[in-house]
Motif scaffolding. Structure first.
Motif, PDB file in Angstrom:
ATOM      1  N   UNK A 105       0.857  -1.181   0.000  1.00  0.00           N
ATOM      2  CA  UNK A 105       0.000   0.000   0.000  1.00  0.00           C
ATOM      3  C   UNK A 105       0.895   1.233   0.000  1.00  0.00           C
ATOM      4  N   UNK A 106       0.699   2.114  -0.975  1.00  0.00           N
ATOM      5  CA  UNK A 106       1.560   3.290  -1.091  1.00  0.00           C
ATOM      6  C   UNK A 106       0.782   4.465  -1.676  1.00  0.00           C
ATOM      7  N   UNK A 107       1.352   5.656  -1.534  1.00  0.00           N
ATOM      8  CA  UNK A 107       0.754   6.845  -2.138  1.00  0.00           C
ATOM      9  C   UNK A 107       1.733   7.487  -3.101  1.00  0.00           C
ATOM     10  N   UNK A 108       1.186   8.256  -4.029  1.00  0.00           N
ATOM     11  CA  UNK A 108       2.004   9.076  -4.924  1.00  0.00           C
ATOM     12  C   UNK A 108       1.347  10.449  -5.048  1.00  0.00           C
ATOM     13  N   UNK A 109       2.117  11.428  -5.473  1.00  0.00           N
ATOM     14  CA  UNK A 109       1.561  12.733  -5.813  1.00  0.00           C
ATOM     15  C   UNK A 109       0.914  12.664  -7.189  1.00  0.00           C
TER      16      UNK A 109
ATOM     17  N   UNK B 152      -7.373   2.127  -6.556  1.00  0.00           N
ATOM     18  CA  UNK B 152      -6.673   3.409  -6.477  1.00  0.00           C
ATOM     19  C   UNK B 152      -7.633   4.399  -5.834  1.00  0.00           C
ATOM     20  N   UNK B 153      -7.207   5.022  -4.750  1.00  0.00           N
ATOM     21  CA  UNK B 153      -8.054   5.949  -4.006  1.00  0.00           C
ATOM     22  C   UNK B 153      -7.597   7.374  -4.263  1.00  0.00           C
ATOM     23  N   UNK B 154      -8.504   8.217  -4.744  1.00  0.00           N
ATOM     24  CA  UNK B 154      -8.214   9.641  -4.864  1.00  0.00           C
ATOM     25  C   UNK B 154      -8.205  10.255  -3.471  1.00  0.00           C
TER      26      UNK B 154
ATOM     27  N   UNK C  67      -3.181  13.554  -4.138  1.00  0.00           N
ATOM     28  CA  UNK C  67      -2.516  12.284  -3.907  1.00  0.00           C
ATOM     29  C   UNK C  67      -3.392  11.127  -4.385  1.00  0.00           C
ATOM     30  N   UNK C  68      -2.736  10.010  -4.677  1.00  0.00           N
ATOM     31  CA  UNK C  68      -3.419   8.768  -5.024  1.00  0.00           C
ATOM     32  C   UNK C  68      -2.854   7.672  -4.151  1.00  0.00           C
ATOM     33  N   UNK C  69      -3.731   6.857  -3.594  1.00  0.00           N
ATOM     34  CA  UNK C  69      -3.296   5.725  -2.771  1.00  0.00           C
ATOM     35  C   UNK C  69      -3.557   4.433  -3.537  1.00  0.00           C
ATOM     36  N   UNK C  70      -2.509   3.643  -3.714  1.00  0.00           N
ATOM     37  CA  UNK C  70      -2.592   2.382  -4.464  1.00  0.00           C
ATOM     38  C   UNK C  70      -2.634   1.217  -3.468  1.00  0.00           C
TER      39      UNK C  70
END
Length: 230
Positions: A127-131, A210-212, A223-226
């Motif tokens: 589980x990770x996030x990106x910009x 994928x969570x906005x 951000x987006x959380x995968x």
């Protein structure tokens, strides 16, 4: 890459509320899926690990910053200043929180995700996030100056050619009331969603969701959380 200097100025950047909100969301996802035995990649000073341990979840952290790991170890947290490919244990879940993935250049991402898969048990989660692009263009760019009696911090961030370059300058007062200057640059990379999807699948993961996520603004997801499952 500026990690050590960033570690020294991070506490003055006033991101505490954002970090708390993101950590709360990641904790909710971990509890929802009943996960334990977590490796936190890019653990920083161990704040997320403390949240995990406080809720009875076993946690291990790694970070490339020696200074950050020193803080973790001062709190008796189980953490090492090593890269992901040096980890030999297996875990049920890996997390990478607050821009960790954005610090990895595109040409190193495929190997990174393979390394992430290798430290997970079967059916483990990453589980990770990106910009998001909006996050880079509209939120991350800009300048910030911080001053107190003992230091002056100047931060300038510019996003060009899918890279965010952040220049950090620190002036610290010495015992002789003079100022010592240190400067370095941190680079973050924008990763297109489809590009990431392909790497995730090629690395043996299934992309569940994928969570906005609106961390800094309500205007658009910055951000987006995968959520990926091995």
């Amino acid at each position: 890459m500026g990690l050590e200097l960033y570690a020294r100025v991070e506490e003055y950047l006033n991101f505490q509320d954002e970090v708390k909100e993101l950590h709360s969301t990641f904790l909710g996802l971990i509890f929802e899926k009943g996960l334990d035995d977590i490796i936190d990649i890019g653990c920083g000073q161990g704040t997320f690990m403390m949240h995990l341990l406080a809720n009875g979840v076993n946690a291990y952290g790694i970070d490339l910053s020696v200074e950050q790991i020193k803080v973790c170890q001062a709190y008796n947290l189980n953490a090492d200043a090593i890269s992901l490919d040096k980890v030999n244990e297996k875990f049920n879940c890996a997390t990478a929180i607050f821009d960790v993935i954005n610090y990895i250049p595109k040409n190193e991402l495929k190997q990174f995700f393979k390394d992430a898969s290798s430290v997970l048990n079967d059916n483990g989660y990453f589980i990770f996030d990106i910009n998001s692009l909006f996050g880079f263009e509209e939120v991350a760019q800009g300048s910030l100056n911080i001053k107190d009696e003992d230091r002056f911090i100047a931060i300038d961030a510019i996003f060009e050619n899918e890279e965010l370059k952040t220049d950090i300058t620190l002036f610290s007062k010495t015992k002789n009331n003079l100022y010592e200057k240190e400067a370095d640059t941190i680079t973050q990379y924008y990763h297109d969603i489809q590009f990431l999807k392909n790497i995730i699948i090629d690395s043996g993961f299934k992309l569940e969701e994928i969570i906005n996520f609106n961390l800094h603004t309500d205007e658009e997801a910055d951000k987006l959380i995968f959520i990926c499952k091995k």
